[in-house]
Design a protein around this motif. Structure first.
Motif, PDB file in Angstrom:
ATOM      1  N   VAL A 235       1.000  -1.225   0.069  1.00  0.00           N
ATOM      2  CA  VAL A 235      -0.055   0.078  -0.137  1.00  0.00           C
ATOM      3  C   VAL A 235       0.877   1.357   0.099  1.00  0.00           C
ATOM      4  O   VAL A 235       2.079   1.073  -0.014  1.00  0.00           O
ATOM      5  CB  VAL A 235      -1.020  -0.044   1.397  1.00  0.00           C
ATOM      6  CG1 VAL A 235      -1.805  -1.197   1.092  1.00  0.00           C
ATOM      7  CG2 VAL A 235       0.120   0.248   2.429  1.00  0.00           C
ATOM      8  N   LEU A 236       0.400   2.430   0.055  1.00  0.00           N
ATOM      9  CA  LEU A 236       0.938   3.762   0.149  1.00  0.00           C
ATOM     10  C   LEU A 236       1.497   4.009   1.328  1.00  0.00           C
ATOM     11  O   LEU A 236       1.014   3.792   2.507  1.00  0.00           O
ATOM     12  CB  LEU A 236      -0.179   4.783  -0.425  1.00  0.00           C
ATOM     13  CG  LEU A 236       0.665   6.173  -0.534  1.00  0.00           C
ATOM     14  CD1 LEU A 236       1.624   6.375  -1.644  1.00  0.00           C
ATOM     15  CD2 LEU A 236      -0.435   7.213  -0.524  1.00  0.00           C
ATOM     16  N   HIS A 237       2.928   4.262   1.371  1.00  0.00           N
ATOM     17  CA  HIS A 237       3.741   4.257   2.620  1.00  0.00           C
ATOM     18  C   HIS A 237       4.555   5.913   2.474  1.00  0.00           C
ATOM     19  O   HIS A 237       4.455   6.459   1.192  1.00  0.00           O
ATOM     20  CB  HIS A 237       4.836   3.261   2.887  1.00  0.00           C
ATOM     21  CG  HIS A 237       4.116   1.883   2.981  1.00  0.00           C
ATOM     22  ND1 HIS A 237       3.604   1.724   4.258  1.00  0.00           N
ATOM     23  CD2 HIS A 237       4.034   0.913   2.252  1.00  0.00           C
ATOM     24  CE1 HIS A 237       3.246   0.489   4.148  1.00  0.00           C
ATOM     25  NE2 HIS A 237       3.492  -0.031   3.214  1.00  0.00           N
ATOM     26  N   GLY A 238       4.892   6.360   3.527  1.00  0.00           N
ATOM     27  CA  GLY A 238       5.604   7.702   3.285  1.00  0.00           C
ATOM     28  C   GLY A 238       7.009   7.662   3.775  1.00  0.00           C
ATOM     29  O   GLY A 238       7.054   7.355   5.264  1.00  0.00           O
ATOM     30  N   VAL A 239       7.894   7.722   3.085  1.00  0.00           N
ATOM     31  CA  VAL A 239       9.209   7.518   3.583  1.00  0.00           C
ATOM     32  C   VAL A 239       9.677   9.167   4.183  1.00  0.00           C
ATOM     33  O   VAL A 239      10.118  10.231   3.457  1.00  0.00           O
ATOM     34  CB  VAL A 239      10.468   7.207   2.574  1.00  0.00           C
ATOM     35  CG1 VAL A 239      11.729   7.567   3.174  1.00  0.00           C
ATOM     36  CG2 VAL A 239       9.865   6.049   1.899  1.00  0.00           C
ATOM     37  N   TYR A 240       9.711   9.117   5.602  1.00  0.00           N
ATOM     38  CA  TYR A 240      10.125  10.404   6.279  1.00  0.00           C
ATOM     39  C   TYR A 240      11.194  10.473   7.026  1.00  0.00           C
ATOM     40  O   TYR A 240      10.959   9.487   8.055  1.00  0.00           O
ATOM     41  CB  TYR A 240       8.684  10.781   7.099  1.00  0.00           C
ATOM     42  CG  TYR A 240       8.529  11.937   7.893  1.00  0.00           C
ATOM     43  CD1 TYR A 240       9.080  13.172   7.066  1.00  0.00           C
ATOM     44  CD2 TYR A 240       8.166  11.949   9.136  1.00  0.00           C
ATOM     45  CE1 TYR A 240       9.111  14.538   7.986  1.00  0.00           C
ATOM     46  CE2 TYR A 240       8.158  12.976   9.775  1.00  0.00           C
ATOM     47  CZ  TYR A 240       8.497  14.427   9.186  1.00  0.00           C
ATOM     48  OH  TYR A 240       8.746  15.622   9.880  1.00  0.00           O
ATOM     49  N   MET A 241      12.101  11.273   6.970  1.00  0.00           N
ATOM     50  CA  MET A 241      13.279  11.467   7.697  1.00  0.00           C
ATOM     51  C   MET A 241      13.325  12.790   8.381  1.00  0.00           C
ATOM     52  O   MET A 241      13.880  13.678   7.394  1.00  0.00           O
ATOM     53  CB  MET A 241      14.536  11.243   6.945  1.00  0.00           C
ATOM     54  CG  MET A 241      14.443   9.568   6.476  1.00  0.00           C
ATOM     55  SD  MET A 241      15.755   9.409   5.195  1.00  0.00           S
ATOM     56  CE  MET A 241      15.520   7.896   4.731  1.00  0.00           C
ATOM     57  N   PRO A 242      12.877  13.289   9.270  1.00  0.00           N
ATOM     58  CA  PRO A 242      12.364  14.585   9.649  1.00  0.00           C
ATOM     59  C   PRO A 242      13.938  15.286   9.849  1.00  0.00           C
ATOM     60  O   PRO A 242      13.938  16.390   9.332  1.00  0.00           O
ATOM     61  CB  PRO A 242      11.807  14.375  11.116  1.00  0.00           C
ATOM     62  CG  PRO A 242      12.045  13.091  11.637  1.00  0.00           C
ATOM     63  CD  PRO A 242      12.129  12.435  10.354  1.00  0.00           C
ATOM     64  N   ASN A 243      14.852  15.172  10.438  1.00  0.00           N
ATOM     65  CA  ASN A 243      16.004  15.532  10.345  1.00  0.00           C
ATOM     66  C   ASN A 243      16.775  16.025   9.110  1.00  0.00           C
ATOM     67  O   ASN A 243      17.388  17.085   9.070  1.00  0.00           O
ATOM     68  CB  ASN A 243      17.083  14.702  11.313  1.00  0.00           C
ATOM     69  CG  ASN A 243      16.625  14.897  12.926  1.00  0.00           C
ATOM     70  OD1 ASN A 243      15.891  13.874  13.454  1.00  0.00           O
ATOM     71  ND2 ASN A 243      16.942  15.950  13.601  1.00  0.00           N
TER      72      ASN A 243
END
Length: 355
Positions: A235-243
């Motif tokens: 399914v749809l995922h979100g690659v999120y690396m805040p720093n």
């Protein structure tokens, strides 16, 4: 059906009674027999508007200041500063417009509360005002969009040739990460080969896949470009690396990419924050199911020499799973034998004579 019919009749009756009541009020207004008592509620509501503006504005300011550090984790990538500048430029412009319009909303509600004898001025149209409040927002928004597009095309465009390449694949409910081996080329994967052991679907008939390896903890070197190749298995995922100010969707059937350059090692960031337990994080920014909370992975930013040492210690998928490699070899041998047998059958004396 009977119950539905009764319900419709009741609704129609309410509509009819409402229209009759409205008609009675309009008749009274036109005849001049209607008297309206304003009372104190008009004044009270006007004062409450001002109180709401002051209290609500103060609460917003306090909440914003108190949570500023949580909303803005320290930046640890080169492009992160440009993204941060664009974000705050947009927030300032929108914040000023928001504050002005809401000040006018609440102040005007108080200033122009109902008073007997006061009549509103009917202002039909003004071309100059229409042009001003259309042209200015259009110019501002176009400038913001152009600046964002320029930076976006840079960080999603071709990565530097010496980039560290790794692939991130999202699945319910964890991240799968693989690196190319010494050849620095990611091998072929095939979703038909995915099973409990071969979660990536490595095709070990491809020589480039022989030295690829998977990890649970992502390592990248400081000061070196890193290219993320992103996929989703379900399914749809979100690659999120805040720093690192990295945010990119992992879309089923549509590979995406993003490249960035880390500027601070994990140890340097721990020292800066005074938190020895700090870790960079890869999280999923899309609610992808019940186990969404589990989609986290640790990212370690190493000094270049430490990264080289870590890389040298990794074992390829084929080395860690000799049974899978043996299975591929058996299938390849059978395929070669079948092809040889077919070729031999074609070249028999009987077939040659018929030719």
């Amino acid at each position: 059906m009977i119950a539905l019919g009764i319900l419709l009749v009741l609704v129609l009756l309410l509509v009819v009674f409402g229209l009759l009541f409205r008609l009675q009020i309009l008749t009274s207004i036109f005849s001049g027999s209607l008297t309206r008592e304003i009372g104190m509620s008009n004044r009270v509501n006007a004062i409450l508007m001002i109180i709401f503006m002051v209290v609500g504005g103060g609460a917003f300011a306090w909440s914003f200041i108190d949570n500023y550090d949580k909303m803005n984790p320290p930046i640890a990538s080169i492009h992160g500063y440009a993204v941060e500048n664009m974000f705050w430029t947009t927030m300032i412009i929108l914040g000023v417009a928001f504050a002005l319009t809401h000040l006018m909303l609440f102040i005007f509600s108080y200033r122009y509360q109902h008073k007997d004898g006061r009549r509103a001025f009917f202002f039909s149209h003004n071309n100059k005002i229409e042009i001003i409040w259309t042209l200015i927002p259009a110019i501002v928004m176009a400038s913001l969009v152009f600046a964002g597009w320029k930076e976006w095309t840079k960080i999603t465009g071709p990565a530097p040739k010496d980039s560290i390449v790794l692939e991130v694949m999202g699945k319910q409910f964890n991240w799968l990460v693989r690196y190319p081996g010494r050849d620095q080329k990611l091998g072929v994967v095939n979703y038909r080969l995915i099973d409990a052991t071969n979660e990536f679907g490595f095709d070990l008939n491809d020589n480039n896949a022989m030295d690829d390896f998977t990890v649970n903890e992502i390592h990248v070197p400081k000061g070196h470009p890193v290219l993320l190749k992103i996929r989703s298995r379900d399914v749809l995922h979100g690659v999120y690396m805040p720093n690192f100010r990295v945010q990119m969707y992992a879309v089923p059937g549509m590979p995406t990419k993003f490249w960035f350059t880390p500027t601070k090692t994990t140890d340097e960031m721990r020292a800066q924050l005074g938190n020895p337990k700090f870790n960079y994080e890869l999280a999923c920014s899309q609610i992808c199911g019940r186990g969404h909370f589990a989609m986290k992975a640790i990212i370690v930013v190493d000094e270049p020499d430490d990264y080289v040492a870590w890389f040298a210690q990794q074992k390829s998928f084929s080395e860690q799973n000799p049974d899978v490699l043996a299975s591929f070899k058996q299938k390849s041998d059978k395929l070669v034998k079948t092809k040889n047998a077919d070729a031999a059958a074609v070249l028999t004396p009987a077939n040659k004579a018929s030719l």
